[in-house]
Scaffold this motif. Structure first.
Motif, PDB file in Angstrom:
ATOM      1  N   HIS A 184       0.832  -1.201   0.000  1.00 45.68           N
ATOM      2  CA  HIS A 184       0.000   0.000   0.000  1.00 45.68           C
ATOM      3  C   HIS A 184       0.871   1.257   0.000  1.00 45.68           C
ATOM      4  O   HIS A 184       0.638   2.186  -0.771  1.00 45.68           O
ATOM      5  CB  HIS A 184      -0.927  -0.050   1.225  1.00 45.68           C
ATOM      6  N   HIS A 216       4.623   6.684   5.564  1.00 48.08           N
ATOM      7  CA  HIS A 216       3.568   7.315   6.360  1.00 48.08           C
ATOM      8  C   HIS A 216       3.005   6.398   7.443  1.00 48.08           C
ATOM      9  O   HIS A 216       2.624   6.847   8.506  1.00 48.08           O
ATOM     10  CB  HIS A 216       2.452   7.880   5.465  1.00 48.08           C
ATOM     11  N   ASP A 217       2.969   5.098   7.170  1.00 46.76           N
ATOM     12  CA  ASP A 217       2.400   4.165   8.149  1.00 46.76           C
ATOM     13  C   ASP A 217       3.460   3.393   8.922  1.00 46.76           C
ATOM     14  O   ASP A 217       3.159   2.352   9.515  1.00 46.76           O
ATOM     15  CB  ASP A 217       1.454   3.186   7.441  1.00 46.76           C
ATOM     16  N   ASP A 298      -3.448   8.353   0.180  1.00 47.94           N
ATOM     17  CA  ASP A 298      -3.594   7.215   1.089  1.00 47.94           C
ATOM     18  C   ASP A 298      -5.030   6.689   1.013  1.00 47.94           C
ATOM     19  O   ASP A 298      -5.261   5.488   0.806  1.00 47.94           O
ATOM     20  CB  ASP A 298      -3.268   7.706   2.507  1.00 47.94           C
TER      21      ASP A 298
HETATM   22 FE   LIG Z   1      -1.915   4.380   4.729  1.00 46.86          FE
END
Ligand SMILES: [Fe+2]
Ligand SMILES: [Fe+2]
Length: 354
Positions: A184, A216-217, A298
Motif C-alpha cells: 500500500h 507514512h504508516d 492514502d
Molecule cells: Fe496508509
C-alpha cells in the motif's frame, strides 16, 4: 571544544542538507501553529550572551544568519528556565522579527539537546488572539524535532546518506511486518509525487513528500497483530491504539538524521481539512501540504485495494467518495489534482474492476 561545536552548528545550518532541514522545519512550525513569523535560535557556545538566528519563516526570514546579543527579555528567560513563555507584542517581537509592524502575539519554547538548553524556537501571529495552550504544545513538538535535527548536524553525520539508508531500512521493516501496509505504501508514493508536482512543490519538497508517502504508516510496526490484521471494524480501544501510529511513526523517523522534516509530515497525515482529524486536530493550511497530499492519496489507494473483508472500490466510485469529502476531510486542491491525474490514466495499481 565549545567554539568548535558552535561552528559545527553554523556549518550544518549554512550548507547542504542540514540547512534545508532547519529551513523546512521552521516553515512547518509556522504553518502548524498558524503563525506569520517564526524562527530557530541557537546559542553561541563561545559566548552565552550571543544568539544566532539559524532559520526563520515569514518576516523573520530576513534575520536568518544574524547574530545578536541575548538581552534581558522573554527569549533569555525561556533559555534560562527551559519553560515556554508567551510573547505579546512590543520590543521582544520587534527584536526577533526585526520588524516594527511585527506580530502581536506568540510563544517561545526552549530547545534542548545533549542535556542542555541550547536555543529556542518561537512563533508569532499578527493580529489575533494570544497563543493558547494547544498552540504552545504544537510549538513544543516542533522544537523537539528541530533540536534533534541540530543535534544530528552537530554530530557531523553525513545527513543525506543516513537519510537514504534510514528510508530503505524502515521501508523494508514495514514490508516484513505487514505485507499489505508495505505494498500500500509503495502504491501511495507514485500518486503522491504526481499530485505534489501538480501542486508545484519545489524539488526538496518533492523529496520529502516521496519519503513521507513511503513511510507514512511506519508507526504501524508497533501496532499489535490482533489489531493490525483484524478482519473487520475495530473497537473504540483498538482505534486508540491504531491512531498512535501517526505520532509514533513520526518519533521513529525523527531518530534518523536528516528525516526530521519528513517526521513532521508523517505526524500529520491523518489530520482532516475541517480539523476533526488526529493526532493534533490541525485544520486547513495549518496542516503541512505534503501531509494533505499523503492523506488524499492514502485514502484513494486504500479504497481501490482488495482487502480480505471487502472488495476494492472502482476508480470512479473512489474518486466520487473523495470529492464528496473534499473541503471536509480532504484538501479540495489535492482531490482535484488527484482526480485529474487518475483520469489522465496514471497506472492505478490495485484498482479492482468491481
Ligand atoms: Fe496508509
Ligand atoms: Fe496512516
Amino acid at each position: 571544544v565549545q567554539a568548535h561545536r558552535f561552528n559545527a552548528v553554523v556549518d550544518a545550518s549554512e550548507s547542504g542538507y542540514g540547512a534545508l532541514v532547519l529551513d523546512r522545519l521552521a516553515r512547518h512550525t509556522c504553518g502548524v501553529t498558524e503563525a506569520d513569523a517564526g524562527g530557530v535560535i541557537v546559542l553561541d557556545r563561545r559566548d552565552p550572551e550571543v544568539a544566532f538566528a539559524a532559520a526563520g519563516c515569514g518576516i523573520a526570514i530576513e534575520r536568518t544568519g544574524e547574530r545578536f546579543p541575548l538581552e534581558p527579555g522573554v527569549l533569555r528567560d525561556v533559555i534560562a528556565t527551559a519553560r515556554p513563555k508567551r510573547l505579546s507584542g512590543g520590543v521582544e517581537l520587534e527584536r526577533l522579527t526585526g520588524d516594527v509592524r511585527g506580530p502581536a502575539s506568540g510563544a517561545c519554547v526552549a530547545m534542548s539537546w545533549a542535556d542542555e538548553v541550547r536555543g529556542a524556537v518561537w512563533a508569532a501571529a499578527v493580529p489575533g488572539p494570544a497563543f493558547d495552550e494547544r498552540r504552545v504544545e504544537l510549538l513544543g513538538e516542533m522544537a523537539r524535532l528541530t533540536a534533534t535535527a541540530i543535534e544530528h548536524a552537530e554530530n557531523h553525520q553525513r545527513l543525506e546518506a543516513s537519510a537514504e539508508t534510514g528510508v530503505e531500512a524502515l521501508a523494508a521493516a514495514i514490508e516484513m511486518r505487514d505485507g499489505y501496509t508495505g505494498e500500500h505504501s509503495a502504491d501511495v508514493v507514485s500518486l503522491a509525487v504526481e499530485v505534489g508536482r501538480a501542486l508545484r512543490l519545489d524539488a526538496p519538497g518533492l523529496v520529502e513528500l516521496r519519503c513521507a508517502a513511503r513511510l507514512h504508516d511506519v508507526g504501524k510496526i508497533g501496532v499489535p497483530d490482533g489489531i493490525l490484521r483484524k478482519p473487520g471494524p475495530l473497537t473504540h480501544d483498538e482505534w486508540i491504539t491504531m491512531r498512535r501510529h501517526a505520532p509514533d511513526g513520526s518519533t521513529l523517523l525523527a531518530r534518523v538524521p536528516g528525516l526530521e522534516a519528513v517526521a513532521a509530515i508523517v505526524r500529520f497525515h491523518h489530520e482532516r481539512w475541517d480539523g476533526a482529524g488526529y493526532p493534533d486536530r490541525l485544520a486547513a493550511a495549518q496542516i503541512p501540504v505534503a501531509s494533505r497530499i499523503v492523506a488524499g492519496c492514502d485514502a484513494f489507494r486504500a479504497m481501490t485495494a482488495d482487502r480480505p473483508y471487502r472488495r476494492a472500490m472502482t476508480t470512479d466510485d473512489a474518486l466520487r467518495e473523495l470529492s464528496r469529502c473534499a473541503g471536509t476531510q480532504f484538501d479540495a486542491a489535492v482531490v482535484d489534482a488527484l482526480a485529474r491525474i487518475v483520469r489522465a490514466g496514471a497506472p492505478v495499481r490495485g484498482a479492482g474492476a468491481g
